[in-house]
Design a protein around this motif. Structure first.
Motif, PDB file in Angstrom:
ATOM      1  N   PHE A  52      35.322  42.112  42.949  1.00  0.00           N
ATOM      2  CA  PHE A  52      34.786  43.230  43.727  1.00  0.00           C
ATOM      3  C   PHE A  52      33.558  43.811  43.056  1.00  0.00           C
ATOM      4  CE2 PHE A  52      34.669  47.912  43.883  1.00  0.00           C
ATOM      5  CZ  PHE A  52      34.315  48.092  45.213  1.00  0.00           C
ATOM      6  N   ARG A  53      33.635  44.059  41.755  1.00  0.00           N
ATOM      7  CA  ARG A  53      32.509  44.656  41.044  1.00  0.00           C
ATOM      8  C   ARG A  53      31.328  43.690  40.972  1.00  0.00           C
ATOM      9  NH1 ARG A  53      30.292  44.935  35.996  1.00  0.00           N
ATOM     10  NH2 ARG A  53      29.317  46.936  35.448  1.00  0.00           N
ATOM     11  N   ASP A  54      31.605  42.388  40.722  1.00  0.00           N
ATOM     12  CA  ASP A  54      30.517  41.412  40.636  1.00  0.00           C
ATOM     13  C   ASP A  54      29.762  41.297  41.956  1.00  0.00           C
ATOM     14  OD1 ASP A  54      31.020  40.907  38.002  1.00  0.00           O
ATOM     15  OD2 ASP A  54      32.118  39.047  38.334  1.00  0.00           O
ATOM     16  N   ILE A  55      30.510  41.221  43.059  1.00  0.00           N
ATOM     17  CA  ILE A  55      29.873  41.106  44.370  1.00  0.00           C
ATOM     18  C   ILE A  55      29.139  42.398  44.722  1.00  0.00           C
ATOM     19  CG2 ILE A  55      30.288  40.836  46.834  1.00  0.00           C
ATOM     20  CD1 ILE A  55      30.566  38.251  45.280  1.00  0.00           C
ATOM     21  N   ALA A  56      29.779  43.552  44.480  1.00  0.00           N
ATOM     22  CA  ALA A  56      29.178  44.837  44.832  1.00  0.00           C
ATOM     23  C   ALA A  56      27.899  45.099  44.046  1.00  0.00           C
ATOM     24  CB  ALA A  56      30.184  45.967  44.594  1.00  0.00           C
ATOM     25  N   ALA A  57      27.857  44.650  42.790  1.00  0.00           N
ATOM     26  CA  ALA A  57      26.703  44.916  41.933  1.00  0.00           C
ATOM     27  C   ALA A  57      25.515  44.018  42.262  1.00  0.00           C
ATOM     28  CB  ALA A  57      27.084  44.753  40.466  1.00  0.00           C
TER      29      ALA A  57
END
Length: 316
Positions: A52-57
């Motif tokens: 989630f964090r990798d995609i969102a960032a």
């Protein structure tokens, strides 16, 4: 030599954590119940948060390249179904098909991709776009093959298997984590510093915990018995896929950062999250862990050799 040292810097720590997990298990630091709880935590909480964090960032709107995006997605789909068909035909033990297929097609882009391109060019380049194109398909395809090839799937009715597959895809925590991150990426929404640090700390736990679990759960005798399938999957993952698809990428005009990202797409070692998914979905986790360990160890050589060949032809 510099590329070889970089590959060793990227892969040796990973293998060292796996080895540490095995040593700690030998010292009775982990019980079977503890390992099961770690796997559950990784699968349902930590890995979804990491993705989630990798995609969102990632700001996929800034460097979107439709040709590159659809090439990555198309290649992922083609080699997944080709490997699944080959495994279904040639593997005598059909209980291995799911883990073999996943181990042979699913790579560790998030761990090595960005680091590799940053080391060569100073920024992540098109790697985030490659991850967006392939990782959702990785997880959908992994859920599909692990669900359909699970031991109880052979005795289930056809419609029941389809329903279970669709339900597994829709409710899979890793896929939900990826889908939840896409709006943040598309709308360029930044997390507040406190939230970003919170997600970063939790996501940072995912890979080390999963690696420790692989090492602690590694069954030497069983893995040795499955050396043939392990070597076959390793050959496909590290050698055959790059040999088949990199010339196509070169012919289509991909160079520099885009070509290095495709090297990672095709030739990165099998991903840790594949082991977690196999163990939680009734797949052959022993074979899965064996493939991950062997591909991780050998990828330092194969990735460096691949980059050396591309550089020799002035393609990167």
């Amino acid at each position: 030599m510099d590329n070889l040292i970089f590959c060793l810097n990227a892969t040796v720590p990973i293998f060292a954590i796996i080895l540490l997990g095995r040593l700690l298990r030998g010292r009775n630091f982990f019980s079977k119940q503890t390992l099961a709880e770690i796997d559950k935590l990784s699968f349902k909480v930590l890995l979804p948060i990491l993705l989630f964090r990798d995609i969102a960032a990632g700001r996929i709107t800034e460097q979107f390249n439709a040709k590159f995006f659809f090439f990555c997605a198309g290649v992922t789909a083609v080699y997944f179904f080709a490997i699944w068909a080959g495994a279904a035909i040639f593997l005598r033990d059909k209980s291995m098909v799911g883990a073999f297929t996943q181990g042979a097609f699913r790579g560790s882009q998030a761990i090595l991709g960005v680091a590799f391109v940053q080391n060569l060019y100073g920024d992540a380049g098109l790697v985030p776009l490659m991850i967006v194109a392939s990782v959702p398909l990785y997880n959908i395809f992994s859920v599909l093959v692990l669900t359909v090839t699970a031991p109880d799937a052979r005795t289930a009715d056809h419609h029941g298997v389809i329903r279970r597959t669709l339900r597994g895809i829709i409710t899979n925590p890793i896929i939900l984590g990826i889908l939840a991150g896409l709006p943040f990426s598309l709308l360029s929404i930044d997390f507040p510093p406190m939230a970003d640090k919170f997600l970063s700390m939790l996501g940072g736990c995912a890979t080390p915990m999963a690696l420790l679990s692989i090492g602690a759960g590694f069954e030497g005798a069983s893995a040795i018995k499955k050396l043939g399938p392990t070597c076959a999957a390793t050959f496909i993952k590290l050698i055959l896929l790059p040999v088949v698809f990199l010339p196509i990428a070169v012919h289509m005009g991909f160079r520099e950062q885009a070509l290095v990202a495709i090297v990672i797409l095709c030739g990165a070692p099998s991903t840790v999250s594949g082991y977690v998914m196999a163990k939680n979905m009734g797949g052959d986790h022993v074979l899965s862990s064996s493939i991950i360990v062997l591909t991780t160890v050998l990828s330092a050589v194969t990735l460096t050799l691949t980059l050396f060949i591309l550089k020799s032809f002035a393609l990167i």
